[in-house]
Write a protein that holds these residues in place. Structure first.
Motif, short mmCIF file in Angstrom:
data_model
loop_
_atom_site.label_atom_id
_atom_site.label_comp_id
_atom_site.label_asym_id
_atom_site.label_seq_id
_atom_site.Cartn_x
_atom_site.Cartn_y
_atom_site.Cartn_z
N ARG A 69 0.67 -1.21 -0.25
CA ARG A 69 -0.01 0.29 -0.10
C ARG A 69 0.29 1.57 -0.41
NH1 ARG A 69 -3.24 -2.87 -1.23
NH2 ARG A 69 -5.57 -3.50 -1.03
N THR A 70 0.49 2.43 -0.96
CA THR A 70 1.29 3.62 -1.16
C THR A 70 0.28 4.66 0.67
OG1 THR A 70 2.48 3.06 -2.72
CG2 THR A 70 1.78 5.45 -2.17
N PHE A 71 0.96 4.59 1.04
CA PHE A 71 0.69 6.13 2.41
C PHE A 71 0.32 7.70 2.01
CE2 PHE A 71 0.67 1.80 4.15
CZ PHE A 71 -0.87 1.50 4.31
N ARG A 72 -0.25 8.24 1.52
CA ARG A 72 0.04 9.79 1.74
C ARG A 72 1.08 10.49 3.09
NH1 ARG A 72 -2.54 13.72 -2.31
NH2 ARG A 72 -2.22 15.43 -0.06
N ALA A 73 2.12 11.49 3.03
CA ALA A 73 2.77 11.78 4.24
C ALA A 73 2.06 12.91 4.81
CB ALA A 73 3.87 12.15 3.84
N ASP A 74 1.03 13.62 4.44
CA ASP A 74 0.04 14.25 4.96
C ASP A 74 -1.00 14.84 5.18
OD1 ASP A 74 -0.65 14.20 2.64
OD2 ASP A 74 -0.92 15.82 1.65
N ARG A 75 -1.26 12.37 4.83
CA ARG A 75 -2.44 12.07 5.89
C ARG A 75 -2.63 11.40 7.23
NH1 ARG A 75 -4.96 10.85 -0.39
NH2 ARG A 75 -5.90 12.68 -0.42
N VAL A 76 -1.22 11.67 7.21
CA VAL A 76 -0.83 9.88 8.35
C VAL A 76 -0.83 11.37 9.81
CG1 VAL A 76 1.32 9.39 10.17
CG2 VAL A 76 1.23 9.32 7.67
N VAL A 77 -2.56 10.50 10.40
CA VAL A 77 -2.29 11.31 11.48
C VAL A 77 -1.30 11.07 12.78
CG1 VAL A 77 -4.28 11.17 13.62
CG2 VAL A 77 -5.08 11.24 10.88
N ASP A 78 -0.88 9.81 12.86
CA ASP A 78 -0.35 9.42 14.08
C ASP A 78 0.63 8.39 13.86
OD1 ASP A 78 1.37 9.86 16.13
OD2 ASP A 78 -0.41 9.32 17.37
N ALA A 79 1.84 8.42 14.40
CA ALA A 79 2.77 7.41 13.90
C ALA A 79 3.13 6.72 15.26
CB ALA A 79 4.09 7.26 12.66
N GLU A 80 3.47 5.42 14.92
CA GLU A 80 4.45 4.52 16.33
C GLU A 80 5.59 3.53 15.64
OE1 GLU A 80 3.61 1.76 20.05
OE2 GLU A 80 2.06 2.46 19.24
N PHE A 81 6.14 5.05 16.36
CA PHE A 81 7.65 3.88 15.34
C PHE A 81 7.98 2.25 16.31
CE2 PHE A 81 7.75 7.94 14.12
CZ PHE A 81 8.30 7.65 12.30
N LEU A 82 7.94 0.84 15.51
CA LEU A 82 7.88 -0.17 16.61
C LEU A 82 9.45 -0.43 16.71
CD1 LEU A 82 4.71 -1.87 15.47
CD2 LEU A 82 5.19 -0.30 17.35
N ASP A 83 9.65 -1.19 17.78
CA ASP A 83 10.98 -2.01 17.51
C ASP A 83 11.30 -3.45 16.57
OD1 ASP A 83 11.91 -0.20 19.25
OD2 ASP A 83 11.38 -0.93 21.39
N ASP A 84 9.96 -3.94 16.80
CA ASP A 84 10.05 -4.93 15.70
C ASP A 84 10.38 -4.96 15.30
OD1 ASP A 84 8.35 -6.18 18.27
OD2 ASP A 84 6.71 -5.61 17.17
#
Length: 236
Positions: free
Chosen positions: A192-207
């Motif tokens: 899938r392709t995601f527009r960066a300006d439509r990301v509400v929030d992101a969690e950077f996982l260690d996995d």
């Protein structure tokens, strides 16, 4: 082209290719005769440049060979400056800063005769676009791609519908006015392709996700190429 320049260009042609390069192909690119290429290859090999191969099959440059840095032609300098201009206007803050530093370093290290190509370039990119405010830290995203780690995205589509996705990020892409994040989506079991300006929030996982980012990118590029070929077949 002077012979010394041609010898340098032969090394460049071999260095950028992952497959054997024939004398015919080099002669065509460098606008010289095949016989001249054979003589030049023999000269380079006599100078202990690690070239392997033979006439009629092709030549490869062994790994580990390098030349002094910044032995650049005028066209190569101009190409680097043009690319750095584009990144300075469109990259994330860390990349934009690196691009400006790159231009300054090139100007400080190239010979005097090439400095005007850097400081007074004959090429330029269009003015930078004003992109939508992004909550996504693209510099950190790039670090997570290199590390092969997962992201959890709180994402809103074009209709404003919000979803939570865990993705395996593999590529940051650019369109004229948007930045894109490409990855394998665990929810959809597909790319899938995601527009960066439509990301509400992101969690950077260690996995870490399975496999290497380069392999994931290769799969995505192969899928896009297959779709392009299918589209062209339908429209012919």
């Amino acid at each position: 082209m002077r012979r010394a320049d041609r010898l340098f260009q032969i090394i460049q042609v071999l260095r950028r290719s992952s497959k054997p390069v024939t004398a015919d192909a080099m002669a065509a690119e460098l606008e010289t005769s095949k016989r001249s290429i054979y003589r030049d290859i023999a000269t380079l090999m006599a100078q202990r440049v690690p070239i392997r191969g033979e006439a009629g099959i092709g030549y490869v440059l062994d790994g580990g060979f390098d030349m002094p840095p910044l032995m650049l032609t005028s066209d190569e300098v101009e190409a680097a400056v043009l690319g750095a201009q584009w990144v300075a206007g469109r990259g994330d803050p860390a990349l934009a800063r690196a691009a400006r530093d790159l231009i300054a370093k090139i100007a400080a290290t190239v010979p005097d005769r090439l400095r005007p190509v850097v400081l007074e370039p004959a090429v330029a990119t269009p003015p930078a676009w004003r992109h939508e405010v992004e909550t996504l830290d693209m510099s950190r995203v790039r670090a997570w791609i290199h590390a092969g780690r997962k992201l959890r995205l709180h994402y809103a589509d074009e209709q404003g519908r919000e979803t939570l996705r865990v993705i395996w990020p593999c590529l940051v892409g650019y369109r004229e006015t948007t930045r894109l994040l490409v990855g394998w989506c665990e929810t959809r079991a597909d790319f899938r392709t995601f527009r960066a300006d439509r990301v509400v929030d992101a969690e950077f996982l260690d996995d870490r996700y399975p496999g290497r980012p380069a392999v994931l990118r290769a799969r995505w590029f192969a899928m896009m190429e297959a779709r392009r070929a299918e589209y062209e077949a339908r429209t012919q």
